[in-house]
Design an enzyme around this catalytic site. Structure first.
Site, mmCIF file in Angstrom:
data_model
loop_
_atom_site.group_PDB
_atom_site.id
_atom_site.type_symbol
_atom_site.label_atom_id
_atom_site.label_comp_id
_atom_site.label_asym_id
_atom_site.label_seq_id
_atom_site.Cartn_x
_atom_site.Cartn_y
_atom_site.Cartn_z
ATOM 1 N N GLN A 20 -9.286 1.493 -11.743
ATOM 2 C CA GLN A 20 -9.218 0.612 -10.582
ATOM 3 C C GLN A 20 -10.303 0.942 -9.562
ATOM 4 O OE1 GLN A 20 -7.182 -2.125 -10.181
ATOM 5 N NE2 GLN A 20 -6.725 -1.714 -12.329
ATOM 6 N N GLU A 212 5.095 -11.732 8.775
ATOM 7 C CA GLU A 212 6.194 -11.930 7.835
ATOM 8 C C GLU A 212 7.459 -11.302 8.413
ATOM 9 O OE1 GLU A 212 4.708 -10.093 4.269
ATOM 10 O OE2 GLU A 212 5.244 -8.083 4.917
ATOM 11 N N HIS A 250 7.437 -6.667 0.301
ATOM 12 C CA HIS A 250 6.918 -5.523 1.027
ATOM 13 C C HIS A 250 8.042 -4.605 1.488
ATOM 14 C CE1 HIS A 250 2.882 -7.596 2.246
ATOM 15 N NE2 HIS A 250 2.885 -7.157 1.006
#
Length: 294
Positions: A20, A212, A250
């Site tokens: 990654q 959010e 989350h």
């Protein structure tokens, strides 16, 4: 101008030799970011497509003059990597790592405040930061960003960060900087940090803020906007239909005890003079209307 990073920012990638780290680090470099070194203990003297690898951040920073670090390491190593970067004098640290234990995040936040106040952490569990045409640190695709401003973006949601960039770019509205702060309970950089920086940036004329459910960061941001932000702000809060008590994606996105609801956040933002949209596309449309009037 941009906030936090620019075309002169020199970046170290902690974890560049991993799959990654290599993918995103080289992608950032190919965008034009000055990726000057990688750090992987035990692999000093090697390189990744010409980018030298060092055993420690301290050594890499001393040789290259880097002031920013991009951390792409597994959760169990992330806290130590952040502290190592701060101890080496790195001023801006981006950590995209997900699933870091909350106790580790709290420890890192405490250590940074106490011992390394000169280091700003973005993340963890965030998409990073992009100043279109200047610098990209993280996992955001540069293809969806449009240079030139005048809009700054700050978002808790990674996916909605990308949508916000795409929506504005498709409408011909450029961005000065887009900051994905992440949705974990203990973020290193918050809405207020970014709003203050955008307010001070002469090239940023308006701000798109994406929140959010969960926590009180949007409510705190609303109070800051009301008292300190003179530029127009458009906001969208995700999670209107989320059931109370259930974590939604989350770690920080959970409504508990009647607090942290999307509707409550939307109401307090409206009270602060923010233009509140009911979906991401409307947020883009409202921002276009504002930019046309600037």
């Amino acid at each position: 101008m941009s906030i936090f990073v620019d075309e002169n920012t020199k970046v170290i990638v902690q974890g560049l030799t991993g799959n990654q780290g290599r993918f995103h680090g080289l992608r950032n470099r190919d965008y034009g970011t000055k990726v000057v070194a990688g750090v992987t203990p035990g692999k000093a003297g090697t390189d990744v497509e010409g980018i030298p690898i060092f055993d420690s951040v301290k050594e890499a920073a001393a040789v290259t003059g880097a002031t920013a670090s991009f951390i792409v390491v597994p959760p169990r190593f992330a806290a130590d990597a952040i502290i190592e970067a701060a101890a080496a004098g790195i001023a801006f640290v981006v950590c995209i790592t997900e699933f870091i234990p909350a106790k580790d995040e709290a420890m890192v936040a405490s250590v940074l405040r106490r011992n390394y106040p000169g280091t700003r952490l973005l993340g963890p569990n965030c998409p990073g930061i992009i100043s279109p045409g200047r610098c990209n640190i993280g996992i955001t695709s540069g293809d969806i960003a449009l240079a030139g401003g005048p809009v700054g973006i700050v978002s808790r949601s990674g996916t909605l960060t990308y949508q916000a960039l795409y929506e504005l770019s498709q409408k011909g509205v450029g961005q000065t900087t887009c900051v994905g702060i992440g949705g974990d309970p203990v973020p290193g950089t918050n809405f207020i940090d970014c709003l203050a920086a955008f307010e001070a940036d002469p090239e940023t004329k308006a701000v798109l803020m994406i929140g959010e459910i969960g926590g009180e960061e949007e409510e705190k941001a609303a109070l800051f906007i009301k008292e300190h932000v003179s530029k127009p702000v458009v906001a969208y809060v995700a999670g209107v239909t989320a059931p109370p008590g259930r974590k939604m994606g989350h770690a920080g996105a959970i409504v508990s005890g009647g607090h942290g609801t999307a509707q409550g956040k939307m109401d307090v933002l409206r009270d602060a003079g923010v233009v509140v949209a009911v979906n991401p596309t409307e947020a883009g449309d409202r921002m276009v209307e504002i930019v046309e009037r600037l």
